[in-house]
Scaffold this motif. Sequence first.
Motif, PDB file in Angstrom:
ATOM      1  N   VAL A   1       0.850  -1.177  -0.018  1.00 55.15           N
ATOM      2  CA  VAL A   1       0.091  -0.002   0.103  1.00 55.15           C
ATOM      3  C   VAL A   1       0.857   1.227   0.100  1.00 55.15           C
ATOM      4  N   GLU A   2       0.704   2.208  -0.916  1.00 58.05           N
ATOM      5  CA  GLU A   2       1.441   3.388  -1.017  1.00 58.05           C
ATOM      6  C   GLU A   2       0.778   4.493  -0.058  1.00 58.05           C
ATOM      7  N   ASP A   3      -0.502   4.607  -0.294  1.00 59.69           N
ATOM      8  CA  ASP A   3      -1.282   5.777   0.416  1.00 59.69           C
ATOM      9  C   ASP A   3      -1.374   5.421   1.711  1.00 59.69           C
ATOM     10  N   LYS A   4      -0.878   6.153   2.710  1.00 57.07           N
ATOM     11  CA  LYS A   4      -1.064   6.193   4.194  1.00 57.07           C
ATOM     12  C   LYS A   4      -2.235   6.132   4.883  1.00 57.07           C
ATOM     13  N   ALA A   5      -3.221   6.955   4.108  1.00 56.03           N
ATOM     14  CA  ALA A   5      -4.585   6.952   4.521  1.00 56.03           C
ATOM     15  C   ALA A   5      -5.357   5.435   4.353  1.00 56.03           C
ATOM     16  N   VAL A   6      -5.166   4.785   3.149  1.00 51.22           N
ATOM     17  CA  VAL A   6      -5.613   3.677   3.077  1.00 51.22           C
ATOM     18  C   VAL A   6      -5.081   2.725   4.016  1.00 51.22           C
ATOM     19  N   ALA A   7      -3.727   2.649   3.945  1.00 48.36           N
ATOM     20  CA  ALA A   7      -2.976   1.791   5.195  1.00 48.36           C
ATOM     21  C   ALA A   7      -3.426   1.782   6.187  1.00 48.36           C
TER      22      ALA A   7
ATOM     23  N   MET B   1      -5.363  -0.798   8.577  1.00 46.08           N
ATOM     24  CA  MET B   1      -4.705  -1.357   9.820  1.00 46.08           C
ATOM     25  C   MET B   1      -5.372  -1.009  11.116  1.00 46.08           C
ATOM     26  N   TYR B   2      -6.174  -0.089  11.215  1.00 49.04           N
ATOM     27  CA  TYR B   2      -6.995   0.240  12.535  1.00 49.04           C
ATOM     28  C   TYR B   2      -8.461   0.031  12.477  1.00 49.04           C
ATOM     29  N   HIS B   3      -8.853  -0.419  11.124  1.00 48.73           N
ATOM     30  CA  HIS B   3     -10.398  -0.525  11.164  1.00 48.73           C
ATOM     31  C   HIS B   3     -10.772  -1.770  10.545  1.00 48.73           C
ATOM     32  N   CYS B   4     -10.036  -2.489   9.876  1.00 54.16           N
ATOM     33  CA  CYS B   4     -10.328  -3.715   8.965  1.00 54.16           C
ATOM     34  C   CYS B   4      -9.715  -5.095   9.491  1.00 54.16           C
ATOM     35  N   GLY B   5      -8.864  -4.848  10.285  1.00 61.98           N
ATOM     36  CA  GLY B   5      -8.223  -6.327  10.776  1.00 61.98           C
ATOM     37  C   GLY B   5      -9.293  -7.381  11.228  1.00 61.98           C
ATOM     38  N   GLY B   6      -9.105  -8.496  10.394  1.00 61.76           N
ATOM     39  CA  GLY B   6      -9.986  -9.616  10.561  1.00 61.76           C
ATOM     40  C   GLY B   6     -11.249  -9.552   9.992  1.00 61.76           C
ATOM     41  N   ARG B   7     -11.749  -8.578   9.221  1.00 64.76           N
ATOM     42  CA  ARG B   7     -12.860  -8.234   8.410  1.00 64.76           C
ATOM     43  C   ARG B   7     -12.713  -8.749   7.082  1.00 64.76           C
ATOM     44  N   GLN B   8     -13.864  -8.866   6.622  1.00 62.58           N
ATOM     45  CA  GLN B   8     -13.823  -9.396   5.000  1.00 62.58           C
ATOM     46  C   GLN B   8     -13.706  -7.751   4.433  1.00 62.58           C
ATOM     47  N   VAL B   9     -12.928  -7.801   3.360  1.00 60.80           N
ATOM     48  CA  VAL B   9     -12.862  -6.607   2.709  1.00 60.80           C
ATOM     49  C   VAL B   9     -12.502  -6.721   1.152  1.00 60.80           C
TER      50      VAL B   9
END
Length: 133
Positions: free
Chosen positions: A87-93, A97-105
Amino acid sequence: MAISKGKKAMIISSLILAVLLFMAGEFFFRYYFVFGEGVKAGELNRIVYKGYVFKTYEGYIIQSGFKSNAAAGKTGVVNSIEFAFSVEDKAVADSLMYHCGGRQVELHYKEYKGARPRRGKEKFTVDKIVAVH
């Protein structure tokens, strides 16, 4: 018939220029040309910020479904399908990192023919989050 020094120098410089242009084109095609793009879906396994010189965001999703290693001569072994990405974009990363861990994306990615150290270690670069379930 002898070739004059001026003509010989022009031929050599033309060959050097052609080789340099070829190398520049190959470099662009391998590291900057978007070979493909698409969407991958799965469970976000991990995303980390790491590196010795160039710190990059690297992540993995585990896709639903399984693959067999029967082609490799290993029967009865089932592996999960893992998609490694940078991931290049810090906002996407940060969102991953902080909202999607363990979730279906569902992640939109761009595929390059080669990885650049400043972009990440993977050929696949995620540029946006399509959906989180």
